[in-house]
Design a protein around this motif. Sequence first.
Motif, mmCIF file in Angstrom:
data_model
loop_
_atom_site.group_PDB
_atom_site.id
_atom_site.type_symbol
_atom_site.label_atom_id
_atom_site.label_comp_id
_atom_site.label_asym_id
_atom_site.label_seq_id
_atom_site.Cartn_x
_atom_site.Cartn_y
_atom_site.Cartn_z
ATOM 1 N N UNK A 1 5.836 -2.218 -7.851
ATOM 2 C CA UNK A 1 5.377 -1.778 -6.535
ATOM 3 C C UNK A 1 4.303 -2.949 -6.081
ATOM 4 N N UNK A 2 4.155 -2.865 -4.717
ATOM 5 C CA UNK A 2 2.884 -3.882 -4.355
ATOM 6 C C UNK A 2 1.613 -3.467 -4.557
ATOM 7 N N UNK A 3 0.681 -4.309 -4.723
ATOM 8 C CA UNK A 3 -0.600 -3.918 -4.868
ATOM 9 C C UNK A 3 -1.336 -3.687 -3.747
ATOM 10 N N UNK A 4 -2.513 -3.209 -3.891
ATOM 11 C CA UNK A 4 -3.260 -2.863 -2.512
ATOM 12 C C UNK A 4 -3.219 -3.830 -1.709
ATOM 13 N N UNK A 5 -3.717 -4.884 -1.942
ATOM 14 C CA UNK A 5 -4.141 -6.141 -1.133
ATOM 15 C C UNK A 5 -2.961 -6.818 -0.723
ATOM 16 N N UNK A 6 -1.879 -6.621 -1.286
ATOM 17 C CA UNK A 6 -0.399 -7.331 -0.818
ATOM 18 C C UNK A 6 0.456 -6.384 0.110
ATOM 19 N N UNK A 7 0.291 -6.909 1.389
ATOM 20 C CA UNK A 7 0.677 -5.859 2.156
ATOM 21 C C UNK A 7 1.655 -6.409 3.151
ATOM 22 N N UNK A 8 2.806 -5.714 3.345
ATOM 23 C CA UNK A 8 3.936 -6.052 4.472
ATOM 24 C C UNK A 8 3.418 -5.540 6.027
ATOM 25 N N UNK A 9 4.044 -5.754 7.068
ATOM 26 C CA UNK A 9 3.609 -5.313 8.171
ATOM 27 C C UNK A 9 3.902 -3.551 8.135
ATOM 28 N N UNK A 10 4.913 -3.092 7.612
ATOM 29 C CA UNK A 10 5.059 -1.651 7.564
ATOM 30 C C UNK A 10 3.976 -1.103 6.699
ATOM 31 N N UNK A 11 3.493 -1.561 5.682
ATOM 32 C CA UNK A 11 2.283 -1.364 4.893
ATOM 33 C C UNK A 11 1.147 -1.222 5.744
ATOM 34 N N UNK A 12 0.763 -2.079 6.736
ATOM 35 C CA UNK A 12 -0.318 -2.167 7.554
ATOM 36 C C UNK A 12 -0.348 -0.831 8.509
ATOM 37 N N UNK A 13 0.992 -0.679 8.881
ATOM 38 C CA UNK A 13 1.127 0.324 10.064
ATOM 39 C C UNK A 13 1.050 1.826 9.485
ATOM 40 N N UNK A 14 1.442 1.864 7.942
ATOM 41 C CA UNK A 14 1.237 3.098 7.406
ATOM 42 C C UNK A 14 -0.159 3.273 7.249
ATOM 43 N N UNK A 15 -0.977 2.207 6.851
ATOM 44 C CA UNK A 15 -2.397 2.602 6.568
ATOM 45 C C UNK A 15 -3.301 2.873 7.849
ATOM 46 N N UNK A 16 -2.700 2.382 8.929
ATOM 47 C CA UNK A 16 -3.429 2.395 10.028
ATOM 48 C C UNK A 16 -3.595 4.090 10.654
ATOM 49 N N UNK A 17 -2.135 4.507 10.322
ATOM 50 C CA UNK A 17 -1.964 6.298 10.584
ATOM 51 C C UNK A 17 -2.345 7.006 9.356
ATOM 52 N N UNK A 18 -2.978 6.370 8.355
ATOM 53 C CA UNK A 18 -3.475 7.356 7.241
ATOM 54 C C UNK A 18 -2.397 7.967 6.269
ATOM 55 N N UNK A 19 -1.115 7.134 6.432
ATOM 56 C CA UNK A 19 -0.025 7.967 5.670
ATOM 57 C C UNK A 19 -0.132 7.111 4.009
ATOM 58 N N UNK A 20 -0.534 5.891 4.130
ATOM 59 C CA UNK A 20 -0.484 5.084 2.813
ATOM 60 C C UNK A 20 -1.842 4.337 2.491
#
Length: 144
Positions: free
Chosen positions: A6-25
């Motif tokens: 799996x990707x580490x916390x700092x290695x993000x894709x666009x979908x990872x960033x969007x999920x984090x913005x909504x508190x999902x991931x």
Amino acid sequence: MTTDIRRAAGTRTLSDTLLSMFGIRRLSTEKDLADLQAGTTLQVFCSSPTLGTVKMLSIGKGRTIPHAASGHLYLAADTVTWRNQRTDENVTLQGPFRLSPSEQKTPHPKMARFDLAAGNEQHVIVIPKADIALVTQVLEAADR
């Protein structure tokens, strides 16, 4: 490398960033380290002009510079491997490791440039600032 990657916390894709913005991931270095201890291989974005086959780019007037190839560091409990994103070339790094901040800066504010001594080889790597603690801890643990 294990099949559980799996990707580490700092290695993000666009979908990872969007999920984090909504508190999902929400990923963190602490979760990365716990997952690493549980056997998960972590993938960290890593650009490097010196890992793998070095390709020289012409910058005019007969001058060339090494091309910084995009890839990923795969951090496992027992190995550190870099894979070129474009050519799938794998480079297994051998210890002892020494990671030090580079004199040169990177133009991207969320990235950091480091000089990496791996065994008797010298490399330059660029990784996300959010993954510095993880990479440092993995390299220190690999030296033991």
